[in-house]
Write an enzyme that holds these catalytic residues in place. Structure first.
Site, short mmCIF file in Angstrom:
data_model
loop_
_atom_site.label_atom_id
_atom_site.label_comp_id
_atom_site.label_asym_id
_atom_site.label_seq_id
_atom_site.Cartn_x
_atom_site.Cartn_y
_atom_site.Cartn_z
N LYS A 216 29.99 -122.74 -45.33
CA LYS A 216 29.93 -124.16 -45.71
C LYS A 216 28.82 -124.91 -44.99
CE LYS A 216 33.09 -127.29 -44.28
NZ LYS A 216 34.46 -127.64 -43.98
N LYS B 278 27.04 -112.27 -35.20
CA LYS B 278 27.53 -111.90 -33.89
C LYS B 278 29.00 -112.28 -33.78
CE LYS B 278 27.22 -114.95 -30.45
NZ LYS B 278 27.97 -116.20 -30.60
N LEU C 163 31.01 -121.10 -41.58
CA LEU C 163 29.60 -120.74 -41.54
C LEU C 163 28.98 -120.87 -42.94
CD1 LEU C 163 27.31 -119.47 -39.70
CD2 LEU C 163 27.80 -117.38 -40.94
N HIS D 167 21.76 -114.83 -27.25
CA HIS D 167 20.72 -115.87 -27.30
C HIS D 167 19.85 -115.93 -26.04
CE1 HIS D 167 23.24 -116.85 -30.58
NE2 HIS D 167 24.06 -117.69 -29.97
N LYS E 190 15.31 -119.93 -34.88
CA LYS E 190 14.90 -121.29 -34.54
C LYS E 190 13.39 -121.37 -34.44
CE LYS E 190 19.08 -122.58 -31.97
NZ LYS E 190 19.70 -123.69 -32.67
N GLY F 152 34.75 -119.93 -45.47
CA GLY F 152 34.72 -120.25 -44.03
C GLY F 152 33.66 -121.30 -43.66
N GLY G 69 33.60 -114.05 -46.71
CA GLY G 69 33.99 -115.18 -45.85
C GLY G 69 33.45 -116.47 -46.46
N ALA G 70 33.45 -116.52 -47.81
CA ALA G 70 32.81 -117.64 -48.50
C ALA G 70 33.56 -118.96 -48.38
CB ALA G 70 32.64 -117.28 -49.98
N ASP H 83 20.96 -113.10 -34.81
CA ASP H 83 21.07 -113.92 -33.62
C ASP H 83 20.39 -115.20 -34.04
OD1 ASP H 83 20.37 -115.35 -31.28
OD2 ASP H 83 20.79 -113.55 -30.12
N HIS H 84 21.17 -116.23 -34.33
CA HIS H 84 20.55 -117.36 -35.01
C HIS H 84 19.49 -118.06 -34.14
CE1 HIS H 84 23.48 -119.85 -32.83
NE2 HIS H 84 22.75 -120.90 -33.14
C1 BG6 Z 1 26.89 -119.71 -31.02
C2 BG6 Z 1 28.03 -119.72 -30.02
O1 BG6 Z 1 26.35 -118.42 -31.12
O2 BG6 Z 1 25.88 -120.61 -30.59
C3 BG6 Z 1 28.57 -121.12 -29.85
O3 BG6 Z 1 29.05 -118.86 -30.47
C4 BG6 Z 1 27.47 -122.09 -29.52
O4 BG6 Z 1 29.58 -121.15 -28.85
C5 BG6 Z 1 26.31 -121.97 -30.50
O5 BG6 Z 1 28.01 -123.40 -29.57
C6 BG6 Z 1 25.13 -122.81 -30.07
O6 BG6 Z 1 24.16 -122.79 -31.08
P1 BG6 Z 1 23.16 -124.01 -31.31
O7 BG6 Z 1 22.28 -123.56 -32.42
O8 BG6 Z 1 24.01 -125.20 -31.64
O9 BG6 Z 1 22.45 -124.22 -30.01
#
Ligand code: BG6
Length: 511
Positions: free
Chosen positions: A17, A150, A15, A242, A184, A13, A10-11, A179-180
């Site tokens: 970039k 996800k 994310l 999240h 954080k 896409g 998915g290079a 789960d980004h």
């Molecule tokens: C993503 C969701 O996981 O998290 C998005 O799919 C959401 O809909 C985003 O906008 C929010 O992430 P952050 O880091 O901007 O708070």
């Protein structure tokens, strides 16, 4: 970090970039990647490696924390990026990829270590893993890790199916589910603040804490993601992952060792203690959902959700939800956790508020004053910091008590340029540290919890409330707290008619 070849599926896409290429660059600039690495960009679109390096450069110029200042260094970095057009359903392409990989392994002395990052739709994860194995890419003597984005499934059954497909090829210990939020800085800091301060841990229970509030508010609508979002909704998009992750960080017991599995074990115990909703009525009493109608923000007119691109004009998908969650264990019995998230709210912010129980109202100062409870607030983003709201005497007054805030503003400090979540996560996956990735049992339990809500919502839709874009969501979400004698604490002073934090007196800034 040991050397490795990184594969970005998915290079071309978004994310890759916005997040991944900048993350590679920051890690490189900070010396964390070393020199023994290569990155292979993969997508269907034909592109030369030269064009790909240009794409990478543009993305770094636009999104990275570091600017490109040294041409020689840039060339060294960019020369490690290769591109290959790949049809992920065709195993022949994977054989070809393996040939390229062997060359890169030798050229950069990567020890056969391979990290496969799937920035793809989850429906494709199964096929890609299978073809990685069929194409011979997992036969080197180094490690092989799979990093995936996800959503991990749509509900428990689909997540189980997906997991089954991945497990045919990869062991659980080699699957890194992103789960980004866990990447954080301030989400990770919750653990440190809780367990590294003698004065919090003794108070961290139902004896001293009245409730905990977790807010993830966004100003954006669904942007170009209407197709995905209309199928998902706020509960699956933010709740299952999240929000429950942050709740676990707040509620978990201290692990006995700082080992990834011990930490994840403690988090899983929180999920096991969640009180499951019994039936549809129980869900409707404890969970509020909403969808934005047209409205305005900062003088700009905003369309309704149903008017957004690729959204069904009759859609009943929720763009907001708030819930009262109970963690039924000894520490938390009786302490409600209120969680809420929504699109098109007035501010972009993520905050966790711990409201402490107030002092008894019939003793000493409390007899005469209407005092607000102490709050401990984690500001996760975009502002990063922690503040503690206390009561103190207003200087010069005859005993007037005012709320003051001890405010540690991490993002205000000069010289702090917080690493992006993706930098941290990419680095951790490359080092084999899975602490801030979600384990299968966490994912499965989170789906079991959320599936009950989704099932109740499927029964009927009359509880779906509209809220105007640019507002704080449906009124009913306020009721969740007022019924318990609480209120949502203002976010950055933006809740109408409530305390404006700008006017709250600031005391010492801790460094
Ligand atoms: C993503 C969701 O996981 O998290 C998005 O799919 C959401 O809909 C985003 O906008 C929010 O992430 P952050 O880091 O901007 O708070």
């Amino acid at each position: 970090m040991s050397g490795a070849v990184f594969y970005i599926f998915g290079a071309t896409g978004d994310l890759a970039k916005r997040k991944l290429f900048p993350a590679f660059y920051s890690l490189y600039r900070e010396g964390k990647l070393g020199e023994n690495f290569a990155v292979v960009g993969l997508a269907r679109r034909p592109r030369t490696s030269e064009q790909f390096r240009d794409d990478v450069k543009h993305s770094i110029q636009e999104f990275a924390r570091y600017k490109i200042t040294d041409d020689e260094e840039w060339t060294r970095f960019a020369s490690r990026f290769e591109y290959m057009s790949l049809d992920i359903n065709n195993v022949a392409g994977f054989h070809e990829l393996n040939v390229l990989s062997t060359r890169l392994d030798e050229q950069y002395q990567t020890g056969g270590n391979r990290l496969f990052y799937l920035a793809l739709a989850p429906e494709l994860f199964g096929n890609v893993s299978y073809n990685l194995s069929e194409g011979g890419l997992l036969k080197t003597k180094g490690w092989h890790r799979l990093v995936i984005e996800k959503p991990f499934g749509y509900d428990l059954p689909s997540a189980e199916r997906l997991n089954g497909q991945l497990r045919q090829v990869f062991e659980e210990k080699d699957i890194y589910r992103i789960d980004h939020y866990l990447g954080k800085e301030m989400v990770q800091n919750i653990e440190f603040v809780r367990f590294a301060n003698a004065f919090f841990e003794p108070l961290w229970n139902n004896k001293y804490i009245a409730n905990i509030q977790i807010t993830l508010s966004e100003t954006v609508g669904v942007e170009e993601r209407g197709g995905y979002y209309d199928h998902s909704g706020a509960l699956r998009d933010m709740g299952q992952n999240h929000m429950l992750q942050m709740l676990m960080m707040m509620a978990m017991e201290p692990p006995s060792r700082l080992h990834p599995e011990d930490i994840r074990d403690e988090k899983v115990k929180v999920l096991r203690s969640l009180r499951l909703f019994e039936d549809g009525d129980d869900v409707r009493t404890n969970v509020v959902r909403g969808q934005y109608s047209s409205g305005s923000s900062k003088g700009k007119t905003l369309p309704a959700y149903r008017e957004e691109d690729s959204v069904n004009p009759q859609s009943t998908t929720e763009t907001y939800f708030a819930a009262r969650v109970h963690v039924d264990n000894f520490r938390w019995a009786g302490v409600p956790f209120y969680i809420r998230t929504g699109k098109r709210l007035p501010v972009k912010t993520t905050e966790v508020v711990v409201e402490f129980k107030n002092i008894p109202n019939n003793v000493y100062l409390a007899k005469k004053h209407d005092m607000e409870p102490n709050l401990l607030v984690f500001r996760v983003n975009p502002m990063e910091g922690i503040y503690l709201k206390m009561n103190a005497k207003q200087p010069g007054s005859e005993g007037v008590i005012v709320p003051v805030a001890m405010d540690f503003c991490q993002s205000c400090q000069i010289g702090i340029n917080t690493p992006e979540a993706y930098e941290r996560l990419l680095y951790d996956a490359a080092r084999g540290d899975s602490t801030y990735f979600t384990r299968w049992d966490e994912v499965a339990l989170a789906w079991s919890y959320v599936d009950r809500i989704a099932a109740a919502w499927n029964e009927k839709t009359d509880d779906l409330k509209e809220y105007p874009a640019g507002s704080w969501g449906p009124e009913e979400a306020t009721r969740l707290l007022t019924d318990d004698g609480f209120k949502w604490w203002p976010i950055n002073g933006q809740n109408e008619g409530e305390v404006d934090w700008e006017t709250v007196q600031k005391t010492t800034v801790l460094t």
